[in-house]
Write an enzyme that holds these catalytic residues in place. Structure first.
Site, PDB file in Angstrom:
ATOM      1  N   THR A 183       0.775  -0.530  -0.291  1.00 28.80           N
ATOM      2  CA  THR A 183       0.137   0.197  -0.005  1.00 28.80           C
ATOM      3  C   THR A 183       0.600   1.216  -0.217  1.00 28.80           C
ATOM      4  OG1 THR A 183      -1.031   1.534   1.353  1.00 28.80           O
ATOM      5  CG2 THR A 183      -0.075  -0.173   3.365  1.00 28.80           C
TER       6      THR A 183
ATOM      7  N   TRP B 279      -4.792   5.494  -4.419  1.00 25.47           N
ATOM      8  CA  TRP B 279      -3.183   6.088  -4.198  1.00 25.47           C
ATOM      9  C   TRP B 279      -2.371   7.080  -5.062  1.00 25.47           C
ATOM     10  CZ3 TRP B 279      -5.303   7.709   0.058  1.00 25.47           C
ATOM     11  CH2 TRP B 279      -5.260   6.597   1.025  1.00 25.47           C
TER      12      TRP B 279
ATOM     13  N   GLU C 127      -4.324  -2.516   5.167  1.00 24.57           N
ATOM     14  CA  GLU C 127      -3.777  -2.604   6.619  1.00 24.57           C
ATOM     15  C   GLU C 127      -4.999  -3.651   7.452  1.00 24.57           C
ATOM     16  OE1 GLU C 127      -2.637   0.009   5.261  1.00 24.57           O
ATOM     17  OE2 GLU C 127      -1.733   0.900   5.765  1.00 24.57           O
TER      18      GLU C 127
ATOM     19  N   LYS D 265      -6.527   9.700  -3.170  1.00 25.63           N
ATOM     20  CA  LYS D 265      -7.051   9.113  -3.141  1.00 25.63           C
ATOM     21  C   LYS D 265      -7.830   9.059  -4.618  1.00 25.63           C
ATOM     22  CE  LYS D 265      -7.976   4.525  -1.413  1.00 25.63           C
ATOM     23  NZ  LYS D 265      -9.599   3.876  -0.809  1.00 25.63           N
TER      24      LYS D 265
HETATM   25  P1  ADP Z   1      -9.512   0.572   0.977  1.00 23.87           P
HETATM   26  O1  ADP Z   1      -9.829   1.292  -0.726  1.00 23.87           O
HETATM   27  O2  ADP Z   1      -9.499  -1.083  -0.269  1.00 23.87           O
HETATM   28  O3  ADP Z   1     -10.590   0.740   1.831  1.00 23.87           O
HETATM   29  P2  ADP Z   1      -6.862   1.435   0.744  1.00 23.87           P
HETATM   30  O4  ADP Z   1      -5.853   0.907   1.540  1.00 23.87           O
HETATM   31  O5  ADP Z   1      -6.582   1.351  -0.332  1.00 23.87           O
HETATM   32  O6  ADP Z   1      -8.219   0.354   1.437  1.00 23.87           O
HETATM   33  O7  ADP Z   1      -7.746   2.645   1.306  1.00 23.87           O
HETATM   34  C1  ADP Z   1      -8.004   3.105   2.532  1.00 23.87           C
HETATM   35  C2  ADP Z   1      -8.343   4.453   3.022  1.00 23.87           C
HETATM   36  O8  ADP Z   1      -9.201   4.610   2.281  1.00 23.87           O
HETATM   37  C3  ADP Z   1      -8.425   5.116   4.240  1.00 23.87           C
HETATM   38  O9  ADP Z   1      -7.706   5.118   5.403  1.00 23.87           O
HETATM   39  C4  ADP Z   1      -9.663   6.057   4.821  1.00 23.87           C
HETATM   40  O10 ADP Z   1      -8.878   6.983   4.259  1.00 23.87           O
HETATM   41  C5  ADP Z   1     -10.253   6.003   2.530  1.00 23.87           C
HETATM   42  N1  ADP Z   1     -11.428   5.100   2.748  1.00 23.87           N
HETATM   43  C6  ADP Z   1     -11.907   4.105   2.800  1.00 23.87           C
HETATM   44  N2  ADP Z   1     -12.396   4.057   2.850  1.00 23.87           N
HETATM   45  C7  ADP Z   1     -13.502   5.113   3.159  1.00 23.87           C
HETATM   46  C8  ADP Z   1     -14.841   6.090   3.725  1.00 23.87           C
HETATM   47  N3  ADP Z   1     -16.012   4.716   3.727  1.00 23.87           N
HETATM   48  N4  ADP Z   1     -15.374   6.956   3.212  1.00 23.87           N
HETATM   49  C9  ADP Z   1     -14.237   7.158   3.555  1.00 23.87           C
HETATM   50  N5  ADP Z   1     -12.460   7.078   2.721  1.00 23.87           N
HETATM   51  C10 ADP Z   1     -12.483   5.966   3.132  1.00 23.87           C
END
Ligand code: ADP
Length: 545
Positions: free
Chosen positions: A185, A444, A330, A439
């Site tokens: 990540t 990312w 994570e 994002k």
């Molecule tokens: P994933 O995209 O699979 O959830 P990542 O590790 O790529 O996992 O990203 C995690 C991050 O994405 C979180 O720490 C947060 O900042 C953002 N995020 C994930 N889900 C949400 C949500 N429902 N609302 C707002 N931000 C989110």
């Protein structure tokens, strides 16, 4: 006194064995580019997986060695997930959208021994091969007849490998804490970091994901993850579905095509799906324009970024329940799900809208809390906001090869980098992000790398990148530049052209704004919060991505 129950190790192989026996006739359907959809059953899938494991056993790998994938969502990728993990190796899923330099970094850091690639990524792999000394061979995920011409050294044909194996192959027992999968990540600053899942964490997460108020997956479901299998194991679906006996639809490389996804839902009778907001916006645009429906779909999980209310309201119209999910690579990834207990009728329209927009309540197995700058617990009053910490058996304790130096470990809690409130009912809502990343469409963008590339420009004195609201991609990078003293002629076009070849194309900022001075802290760091505040009303030009 201990209980007197059997101490059986939790293993990925047990999912395969269960599905072969109990859910053997249930289908996996895969989109294979422009070819007809591939269909077979869990029984056939795991017979091939055993053959693949048998062939892999001749590779001379040690337990824990990494077998990487650069692949879309399809049945061969599914087979590699299981063949590697059940054999005691680690399936390292790599995001092919990253810049080649990052891909080489990740492959070298993980010390991948074999890399399995979709034919789509052969030229990408060719550009990396020289820089990846740990890789012994490249497995091309296709049949002998379809093998492409390639300059890659040591090429193996996937189907030849499967054909050579014995389907009676038996997996040896493993310790449940053994690693089974690895996913990097870039959700934090610096180089990408590896999250190393174990058999135990994966099984517990798959169980939890099936719960009715989590993803709610049952044998009556047809599940289509529209989230890549290189992105946190497609949110656990490839494990939960064979466990539950749900039919699995793998959409290949067509995940960004809303029209195609809608057709797939209708033709395969998909009941449950999961994806980032951008995916759903694309599908809704198609449904509205075509007048088509998605009658079989009963529920979707929207995660990875905040879900706009418009997506929920539009899906209300189609009778589809929208559940917001929050999680991280994570966290395997599930942390919270918003399966709202309340209704429009009980709360009234406005209150209901507020509740359903929240990230939801922790699912059993994940604990969370919010703390202030000194690490003191903040109240769950829905008002106080602070740094969000989590812990649980599927939350990462350290990153791969960074054990012991983990900046995130917070006395047994993992610091998510998100800022949140939690209300008295336990609904968590993300309000901001501490981590300095952007994002876009669920992927990312490292602001640090974009800033470094920008400040290399001779006419730039200082530069900062912030994530800014974008109606299609949730966020896109906005570059804020302070021009050098003699460089007032620097234009936005010149600045943006500078990024060509230096960073991935989709990392290039959508727009550049010039200011006289960036806001700094007393220690000289750019105050991103202040900068975001300054540009909060900014609107990207319509020509942006
Ligand atoms: P994933 O995209 O699979 O959830 P990542 O590790 O790529 O996992 O990203 C995690 C991050 O994405 C979180 O720490 C947060 O900042 C953002 N995020 C994930 N889900 C949400 C949500 N429902 N609302 C707002 N931000 C989110």
């Amino acid at each position: 006194m201990n209980g007197l129950m059997m101490n059986m190790q939790l293993s990925i192989a047990s999912i395969a064995e269960h599905a072969e026996r109990i859910n053997g006739d249930v289908e996996i359907v895969s989109v294979m580019g422009n070819q007809p959809r591939h269909r077979y059953t869990y029984r056939e899938a795991f017979a091939r997986t055993r053959k693949l494991s048998d062939s892999m056993a001749l590779w001379g790998l040690e337990q824990g060695d990494r077998i990487a994938t650069l692949a879309w969502n399809d049945y061969r990728h599914f087979e590699i997930y299981y063949a590697a993990a059940c054999s005691g190796y680690v399936c390292h899923t790599i995001n092919p959208r990253l810049f080649p330099e990052q891909l080489a970094y990740i492959i070298n850091h993980a010390e991948d021994r074999y890399v399995c690639i979709d034919p789509d990524f052969v030229s990408l792999a060719e550009s990396l091969a020289d820089q990846c000394p740990t890789v012994q061979a490249w497995v091309i995920m296709t049949s002998a007849e379809a093998m492409p011409e390639t300059r890659l050294p040591n090429v193996i044909c996937y189907e030849t490998l499967v054909a050579a194996g014995n389907e009676a192959f038996q997996w040896a027992p493993l310790d449940e804490n053994a690693a089974c999968a690895l996913c990097y990540t870039s959700g934090t600053t610096g180089n990408p970091k590896g999250v190393l899942y174990s058999h135990r964490s994966t099984i517990l997460h798959a169980y939890a994901a099936m719960m009715p108020d989590a993803l709610g997956i049952s044998q009556r479901d047809v599940v289509m993850p529209i989230v890549p299998m290189f992105h946190v194991n497609a949110w656990g679906n490839p494990y939960s579905c064979p466990m539950a006996g749900a039919k699995l639809v793998l959409p290949g490389n067509r995940m960004g095509d809303g029209q195609f996804m809608a057709t797939l839902i209708n033709e395969e009778g998909v009941t449950l799906s999961a994806g980032v907001p951008t995916v759903w916006l694309g599908m809704l645009a198609h449904l509205k324009a075509s007048g088509e429906d998605v009658a079989s779909l009963r529920q979707i999980i929207v995660g990875g970024a905040a879900c706009p209310l418009s997506i929920m309201e539009d899906f209300d119209h189609y009778g589809v329940e929208v559940r917001v999910g929050w999680g991280m690579t994570e966290m395997s990834p599930l942390g919270t799900v918003n399966a709202s207990m309340d209704s429009r009728e009980s709360l009234g329209e406005q209150e209901f809208a507020k509740v359903r927009l929240k990230a939801g309540r922790q699912i059993f197995g994940v604990e969370m809390k919010i703390v202030d700058d000194e690490g003191h617990d903040l109240p769950w009053d829905g008002v106080a906001f602070g740094s969000l910490l989590v812990r649980g058996p599927w939350v990462c304790s350290s990153y791969f090869k960074l054990e012991g130096s983990d900046a995130h470990a917070h006395e047994g809690w993992f610091e998510t980098g998100d800022v949140a409130t939690i209300d008295p009912q336990g609904y968590m809502a993300i309000t901001d992000r501490i981590k300095d990343v952007i994002k876009s469409g669920g992927e990312w963008i490292s602001s640090i790398e974009v800033e470094n590339a920008a400040t290399d420009h001779p006419k730039v004195a200082e530069a900062a990148v912030i994530g800014h609201f974008h109606p299609k991609w949730s966020e896109r990078p906005l570059l804020i530049v302070v021009r050098g003293a003699d460089s007032q002629d620097l234009t936005a076009e010149e600045m943006l052209a500078w990024f060509d070849g230096k960073i991935a194309k989709w990392w290039t900022p959508d727009a550049v704004e010039f200011i006289d001075e960036l806001p700094h802290t007393a220690t000289g760091k750019v105050q991103k919060v202040k900068l975001r505040q300054m540009f909060k009303d900014y609107v990207f030009p319509v020509t942006g991505a």
